[in-house]
Write a protein that holds these residues in place. Structure first.
Motif, PDB file in Angstrom:
ATOM      1  N   CYS A 109      23.558 -11.878  -9.039  1.00  0.00           N
ATOM      2  CA  CYS A 109      23.436 -13.222  -8.466  1.00  0.00           C
ATOM      3  C   CYS A 109      24.032 -14.271  -9.402  1.00  0.00           C
ATOM      4  N   LYS A 110      24.591 -15.289  -8.801  1.00  0.00           N
ATOM      5  CA  LYS A 110      25.160 -16.426  -9.533  1.00  0.00           C
ATOM      6  C   LYS A 110      24.677 -17.712  -8.881  1.00  0.00           C
ATOM      7  N   CYS A 111      24.763 -18.780  -9.631  1.00  0.00           N
ATOM      8  CA  CYS A 111      24.370 -20.088  -9.142  1.00  0.00           C
ATOM      9  C   CYS A 111      25.483 -20.676  -8.271  1.00  0.00           C
ATOM     10  N   ASN A 112      25.095 -21.275  -7.164  1.00  0.00           N
ATOM     11  CA  ASN A 112      26.021 -21.942  -6.240  1.00  0.00           C
ATOM     12  C   ASN A 112      25.480 -23.343  -5.975  1.00  0.00           C
ATOM     13  N   GLU A 113      26.341 -24.332  -5.981  1.00  0.00           N
ATOM     14  CA  GLU A 113      25.910 -25.695  -5.686  1.00  0.00           C
ATOM     15  C   GLU A 113      26.105 -25.972  -4.210  1.00  0.00           C
ATOM     16  N   LEU A 114      25.035 -26.445  -3.556  1.00  0.00           N
ATOM     17  CA  LEU A 114      25.088 -26.794  -2.144  1.00  0.00           C
ATOM     18  C   LEU A 114      25.246 -28.297  -2.016  1.00  0.00           C
ATOM     19  N   TYR A 115      26.029 -28.721  -1.059  1.00  0.00           N
ATOM     20  CA  TYR A 115      26.321 -30.131  -0.854  1.00  0.00           C
ATOM     21  C   TYR A 115      25.828 -30.580   0.515  1.00  0.00           C
ATOM     22  N   SER A 116      25.442 -31.825   0.606  1.00  0.00           N
ATOM     23  CA  SER A 116      25.073 -32.400   1.897  1.00  0.00           C
ATOM     24  C   SER A 116      26.342 -32.740   2.661  1.00  0.00           C
ATOM     25  N   SER A 117      26.187 -33.195   3.882  1.00  0.00           N
ATOM     26  CA  SER A 117      27.355 -33.487   4.717  1.00  0.00           C
ATOM     27  C   SER A 117      28.235 -34.588   4.134  1.00  0.00           C
ATOM     28  N   ASP A 118      27.679 -35.461   3.287  1.00  0.00           N
ATOM     29  CA  ASP A 118      28.500 -36.503   2.659  1.00  0.00           C
ATOM     30  C   ASP A 118      28.983 -36.078   1.266  1.00  0.00           C
ATOM     31  N   PHE A 119      28.819 -34.784   0.942  1.00  0.00           N
ATOM     32  CA  PHE A 119      29.326 -34.158  -0.281  1.00  0.00           C
ATOM     33  C   PHE A 119      28.684 -34.642  -1.575  1.00  0.00           C
ATOM     34  N   THR A 120      27.449 -35.098  -1.512  1.00  0.00           N
ATOM     35  CA  THR A 120      26.694 -35.346  -2.736  1.00  0.00           C
ATOM     36  C   THR A 120      25.934 -34.069  -3.050  1.00  0.00           C
ATOM     37  N   LYS A 121      25.813 -33.725  -4.322  1.00  0.00           N
ATOM     38  CA  LYS A 121      25.117 -32.494  -4.692  1.00  0.00           C
ATOM     39  C   LYS A 121      23.648 -32.595  -4.323  1.00  0.00           C
ATOM     40  N   ASN A 122      23.139 -31.521  -3.758  1.00  0.00           N
ATOM     41  CA  ASN A 122      21.722 -31.491  -3.421  1.00  0.00           C
ATOM     42  C   ASN A 122      20.957 -30.468  -4.246  1.00  0.00           C
ATOM     43  N   TYR A 123      21.426 -29.227  -4.275  1.00  0.00           N
ATOM     44  CA  TYR A 123      20.687 -28.158  -4.931  1.00  0.00           C
ATOM     45  C   TYR A 123      21.620 -27.194  -5.638  1.00  0.00           C
ATOM     46  N   ALA A 124      21.066 -26.520  -6.617  1.00  0.00           N
ATOM     47  CA  ALA A 124      21.731 -25.389  -7.259  1.00  0.00           C
ATOM     48  C   ALA A 124      20.916 -24.167  -6.845  1.00  0.00           C
ATOM     49  N   ILE A 125      21.525 -23.241  -6.119  1.00  0.00           N
ATOM     50  CA  ILE A 125      20.820 -22.107  -5.512  1.00  0.00           C
ATOM     51  C   ILE A 125      21.461 -20.795  -5.947  1.00  0.00           C
ATOM     52  N   CYS A 126      20.640 -19.778  -6.155  1.00  0.00           N
ATOM     53  CA  CYS A 126      21.133 -18.456  -6.565  1.00  0.00           C
ATOM     54  C   CYS A 126      21.411 -17.573  -5.341  1.00  0.00           C
ATOM     55  N   TYR A 127      22.583 -16.960  -5.317  1.00  0.00           N
ATOM     56  CA  TYR A 127      22.960 -16.009  -4.266  1.00  0.00           C
ATOM     57  C   TYR A 127      23.658 -14.813  -4.904  1.00  0.00           C
ATOM     58  N   GLU A 128      23.547 -13.672  -4.239  1.00  0.00           N
ATOM     59  CA  GLU A 128      24.299 -12.511  -4.693  1.00  0.00           C
ATOM     60  C   GLU A 128      25.777 -12.792  -4.468  1.00  0.00           C
ATOM     61  N   THR A 129      26.575 -12.540  -5.474  1.00  0.00           N
ATOM     62  CA  THR A 129      27.998 -12.875  -5.412  1.00  0.00           C
ATOM     63  C   THR A 129      28.820 -11.764  -6.051  1.00  0.00           C
ATOM     64  N   GLU A 130      30.101 -11.861  -5.866  1.00  0.00           N
ATOM     65  CA  GLU A 130      31.040 -10.980  -6.563  1.00  0.00           C
ATOM     66  C   GLU A 130      32.285 -11.786  -6.883  1.00  0.00           C
ATOM     67  N   CYS A 131      32.984 -11.392  -7.907  1.00  0.00           N
ATOM     68  CA  CYS A 131      34.183 -12.093  -8.315  1.00  0.00           C
ATOM     69  C   CYS A 131      35.381 -11.466  -7.610  1.00  0.00           C
ATOM     70  N   VAL A 132      36.141 -12.283  -6.891  1.00  0.00           N
ATOM     71  CA  VAL A 132      37.305 -11.821  -6.149  1.00  0.00           C
ATOM     72  C   VAL A 132      38.484 -12.681  -6.570  1.00  0.00           C
ATOM     73  N   GLN A 133      39.383 -12.143  -7.373  1.00  0.00           N
ATOM     74  CA  GLN A 133      40.575 -12.840  -7.865  1.00  0.00           C
ATOM     75  C   GLN A 133      40.269 -14.253  -8.349  1.00  0.00           C
ATOM     76  N   ASN A 134      39.351 -14.350  -9.310  1.00  0.00           N
ATOM     77  CA  ASN A 134      38.975 -15.624  -9.925  1.00  0.00           C
ATOM     78  C   ASN A 134      38.282 -16.594  -8.980  1.00  0.00           C
ATOM     79  N   TYR A 135      37.724 -16.085  -7.900  1.00  0.00           N
ATOM     80  CA  TYR A 135      36.920 -16.894  -7.005  1.00  0.00           C
ATOM     81  C   TYR A 135      35.547 -16.256  -6.906  1.00  0.00           C
ATOM     82  N   LEU A 136      34.514 -17.080  -6.800  1.00  0.00           N
ATOM     83  CA  LEU A 136      33.162 -16.593  -6.615  1.00  0.00           C
ATOM     84  C   LEU A 136      32.936 -16.483  -5.123  1.00  0.00           C
ATOM     85  N   TYR A 137      32.631 -15.271  -4.643  1.00  0.00           N
ATOM     86  CA  TYR A 137      32.478 -15.031  -3.213  1.00  0.00           C
ATOM     87  C   TYR A 137      31.019 -14.824  -2.877  1.00  0.00           C
ATOM     88  N   SER A 138      30.552 -15.521  -1.859  1.00  0.00           N
ATOM     89  CA  SER A 138      29.183 -15.359  -1.384  1.00  0.00           C
ATOM     90  C   SER A 138      29.193 -15.426   0.127  1.00  0.00           C
TER      91      SER A 138
END
Length: 154
Positions: A109-138
């Protein structure tokens, strides 16, 4: 380490030398630069003036505040992002899960930042992820998410 102060004087404004590591305003929820945990960055007002080497908000065009600084003395009172004590995305015994967001705590799992509809940060949430060509995929909530990663962390 850096040869400059963590907060840089731009004349009319100030800027963090490294915005992934330092902040110029309070940030309640963010992901740490290594993406393994949730973090925050606090600036507090001390009762007295900080010593000159630890003054980051004084003498700038944006205003003078010689009492303001970060909460971490070992970081020379530089306002620095630091992990929440219950924010590690990999260790279930030491993390808080936001179940309403479908969050997970797991070794990959890695931390992912979730944004509201107006793109202000709301939360930092953990999800299972994998690294795909220098991108975090969830693949959460039926939607594929890609966040570009800095190569230095992976």
């Amino acid at each position: 380490w850096y040869e400059q102060k963590c907060i840089v004087d731009l004349g009319e404004d100030i800027e963090a030398l490294d915005s992934d590591m330092y902040c110029t305003e309070n940030v309640k929820y963010a992901c740490a630069p290594d993406y393994v945990g949730k973090s925050n960055c606090e600036i507090m007002e001390y009762d007295s003036e900080l010593e000159s080497p630890y003054q980051y908000f004084g003498g700038f065009g944006a205003g003078e505040d010689h009492n303001a600084g970060g909460v971490l003395g070992y970081a020379d009172f530089c306002p620095m992002f630091y992990h929440y004590s219950n924010g590690d995305c990999r260790i279930s015994e030491s993390s808080h899960i936001y179940e309403s967001f479908g969050a997970e705590i797991c070794p990959s799992c890695k931390c992912n930042e979730l944004y509201s509809s107006d793109f202000t940060k709301n939360y930092a949430i953990c999800y299972e992820t994998e690294c795909v060509q220098n991108y975090l995929y969830s693949d959460q909530v039926g939607q594929n998410e890609y966040d570009q990663l800095d190569e230095e962390y992976y």
